[in-house]
Every structure is written in C-alpha cells, then in structure tokens.
Design a protein around this motif. Structure first.
Motif, PDB file in Angstrom:
ATOM      1  N   LYS A 198      88.520 -44.115  -0.352  1.00  0.00           N
ATOM      2  CA  LYS A 198      89.969 -43.978  -0.106  1.00  0.00           C
ATOM      3  C   LYS A 198      90.708 -43.156  -1.129  1.00  0.00           C
ATOM      4  CE  LYS A 198      91.323 -45.977   3.795  1.00  0.00           C
ATOM      5  NZ  LYS A 198      90.343 -46.462   4.330  1.00  0.00           N
ATOM      6  N   ILE A 199      90.197 -43.419  -2.368  1.00  0.00           N
ATOM      7  CA  ILE A 199      90.913 -42.505  -3.573  1.00  0.00           C
ATOM      8  C   ILE A 199      90.850 -41.061  -3.411  1.00  0.00           C
ATOM      9  CG2 ILE A 199      88.979 -42.879  -5.054  1.00  0.00           C
ATOM     10  CD1 ILE A 199      92.808 -42.945  -5.980  1.00  0.00           C
ATOM     11  N   GLY A 204      93.146 -35.958  -1.417  1.00  0.00           N
ATOM     12  CA  GLY A 204      93.108 -34.709  -0.901  1.00  0.00           C
ATOM     13  C   GLY A 204      91.808 -34.060  -1.398  1.00  0.00           C
ATOM     14  N   LEU A 205      90.682 -34.793  -1.700  1.00  0.00           N
ATOM     15  CA  LEU A 205      89.741 -34.580  -2.240  1.00  0.00           C
ATOM     16  C   LEU A 205      88.114 -34.939  -1.597  1.00  0.00           C
ATOM     17  CD1 LEU A 205      90.433 -35.100  -6.297  1.00  0.00           C
ATOM     18  CD2 LEU A 205      90.235 -32.843  -5.158  1.00  0.00           C
ATOM     19  N   GLU A 206      88.497 -35.136  -0.316  1.00  0.00           N
ATOM     20  CA  GLU A 206      87.513 -35.724   0.442  1.00  0.00           C
ATOM     21  C   GLU A 206      86.278 -34.556   0.690  1.00  0.00           C
ATOM     22  OE1 GLU A 206      88.412 -37.255   4.131  1.00  0.00           O
ATOM     23  OE2 GLU A 206      86.442 -38.145   4.598  1.00  0.00           O
ATOM     24  N   TRP A 207      86.657 -33.173   0.692  1.00  0.00           N
ATOM     25  CA  TRP A 207      85.796 -32.260   0.611  1.00  0.00           C
ATOM     26  C   TRP A 207      84.940 -32.093  -0.514  1.00  0.00           C
ATOM     27  CZ3 TRP A 207      86.415 -28.592  -3.621  1.00  0.00           C
ATOM     28  CH2 TRP A 207      87.539 -28.920  -4.081  1.00  0.00           C
ATOM     29  N   LEU A 208      85.319 -32.589  -1.801  1.00  0.00           N
ATOM     30  CA  LEU A 208      84.720 -32.524  -3.216  1.00  0.00           C
ATOM     31  C   LEU A 208      83.682 -33.672  -3.095  1.00  0.00           C
ATOM     32  CD1 LEU A 208      84.640 -31.425  -6.237  1.00  0.00           C
ATOM     33  CD2 LEU A 208      86.229 -33.209  -6.745  1.00  0.00           C
ATOM     34  N   TYR A 209      83.954 -34.761  -2.452  1.00  0.00           N
ATOM     35  CA  TYR A 209      83.079 -35.718  -2.479  1.00  0.00           C
ATOM     36  C   TYR A 209      81.790 -35.158  -1.561  1.00  0.00           C
ATOM     37  CZ  TYR A 209      81.017 -40.438  -1.079  1.00  0.00           C
ATOM     38  OH  TYR A 209      80.261 -41.673  -0.682  1.00  0.00           O
ATOM     39  N   ARG A 210      82.156 -34.836  -0.427  1.00  0.00           N
ATOM     40  CA  ARG A 210      81.255 -34.175   0.716  1.00  0.00           C
ATOM     41  C   ARG A 210      80.288 -33.367  -0.188  1.00  0.00           C
ATOM     42  NH1 ARG A 210      82.722 -32.972   6.912  1.00  0.00           N
ATOM     43  NH2 ARG A 210      80.770 -33.908   7.438  1.00  0.00           N
TER      44      ARG A 210
END
Ligand code: UDP
Length: 239
Positions: A198-199, A204-210
């Motif tokens: 969630k964090i 707005g960093l979901e892309w980084l996680y992916r």
C-alpha cells in the motif's frame, strides 16, 4: 499525443466505479482502456492503437501515475489513478452483487484456472461463462466463442496493445458487455503475483516496485516511460 490527453477520464475512482455499476445494471456496452505512458507512446506510432484511443466510444482512464502527472503538467485536472486491477476487482464485486456473467481471456493456463477458482469461491453469484488462457494460436476464434455467450463482463489479459486491439476488432459484434484490457491483473487476482504494498501505491511508486520485482521490465520502462516524460516536457514548453 495531446488528443489522447483530451479524452482522458479525469474524475475520482469513486465516481468511475459508479459509472461501472450503472453501465453493468443497464447493460450499457463499454470498452475501457487503462492507459499508462506506454499506451500513449504506442498510440503515437501505431495507427490502429491511435484509432482506438481517439474513438468516442472508448473510455480512457489513467492507470499509471505517469499519465496522471503528465496530464497535470499539461494543465489537465486529472484527479487520480484508475488502475486496471482496481477496475477488475470492482467488476468482480459488482458483477457478483448484480448476479451478472463474466468471460475471461488471457494469462497462463495456471493463472487462468486459479482466477476461476477464486471467482467461484469469493464471487459465487458471478457466473463464469468461459475462461481461456492467453496463449492460444487463434485469438479471433477465442473471441468468436465469447460472442456466442453474450457476457456482461469480459476481462482480456494479454498485455498492451494486443488486448486492446483484439477487443476493438470484435467490439461491434456485441450489444452489451463491459470490456477491459486488464494486463497483468489476473496474475494478481489469482494470487500468483503480489501487488505492490500500500505504501508504494500511496506514494505513486507502484511502478518502482514492479521494476524491482521484474528487472526485465527495465528496457520496456525506459522505452516508454522515460521517453514519455521528455515528450510531455517538450509539449509543455511549446504550449
Ligand atoms: N499474456 C498472455 N498471452 C501472451 C502474452 C501475455 O496471456 O501472448 C498475459 C501474461 O500471462 C500476463 C498478461 O498477459 O498475465 C500481461 O501482463 P503484463 O504485466 O505484461 O501486462 P501489462 O504490463 O501490459 O499490464
């Protein structure tokens, strides 16, 4: 690319969910394109995708944070992300509530099967009319099968732009149905892949996680997202 931004849905997720619910209730046909920077970049080079993005019958929502930020930089008041995965969850929930029907096309056989099991367990009133993996040779034929069942919801998980092109090619043959190209959503719904914590989503960093989880995406990321940012900056300057 400006013409794509002009057509972008700009309100909140909550409002968008209301549209989904209403259209489902009224059997109003709908095709949702969940756009990220890659979608717009492909559109700029691919006539077919461009036609899809410019078609008044197509709803474009900002799936990626890049699209939201890019739109804001260019002066569009786009409120927030409308991620494909959230749309998929909303449709499962609402389809279950309204006792509607669904057809799934895409993902690996294992993911597709796990998704079917998940729907049967958690959304028992949503009737599955068919489910076929995304690795068959003749996807047009797969779509012909979908047509015969006349579903209320059709989730197509083949990645962009294949899923959008396939839906668009056959859309006119349907009288109802909410069609969405959901990319990797079935991988998440089936429990095969985890969505970013969630964090990451909040920042707005979901892309980084992916990217961190799947480094093979880096080239694709550079070719679409980084070039997209430069393009938006250039558009901003020339405004
Ligand atoms: N996929 C498929 N057939 C193909 C290529 C991909 O069914 O020929 C599926 C793949 O298994 C995955 C989804 O399409 O479930 C694409 O996921 P991805 O995360 O790459 O989508 P995107 O980043 O475009 O949202």
């Amino acid at each position: 690319m400006k013409k794509y931004f002009d057509r972008l849905y700009s309100d909140s997720y909550q409002e968008f969910e209301k549209i989904l619910k209403k259209n489902l209730e009224k059997n109003q046909k709908m095709f949702v394109v969940t756009a990220n920077p890659e979608t717009f970049m492909i559109g700029a080079n691919d006539q077919e995708v461009s036609q899809i993005l410019l078609d008044a019958e197509v709803t474009i929502v900002p799936d990626g944070i890049g699209i939201v930020k890019g739109a804001n930089m260019l002066g569009y008041k786009v409120k927030e992300r409308i991620p494909g995965i959230e749309i998929a969850w909303s449709l499962l929930k609402e389809g279950n509530k309204q006792q509607k029907t669904i057809y799934l096309l895409g993902a690996s056989e294992e993911v597709k099967e796990k998704t079917v099991e998940k729907i049967k367990t958690d959304y028992p009133n949503l009737k599955i009319l068919g489910a076929v993996n995304g690795y068959g040779k003749d996807k047009d034929k797969d779509f012909e099968e979908i047509k015969k069942t006349n579903p209320d919801i059709v989730l197509v998980a083949l990645g962009i732009p294949a899923q959008e092109k396939l839906i668009y090619k056959h859309l006119n043959d349907f009288e109802k149905g909410i069609f969405v190209g959901v990319g990797g959503s079935l991988d998440v719904i089936s429990g095969t892949k985890k969505r970013a914590p969630k964090i990451f989503q909040k920042l707005g960093l979901e892309w980084l996680y992916r990217l961190a989880k799947e480094p093979k995406r880096i080239k694709r990321f550079y070719n679409s997202n980084v070039k997209f940012i430069f393009k938006v900056k250039k558009m901003k300057k020339s405004k």
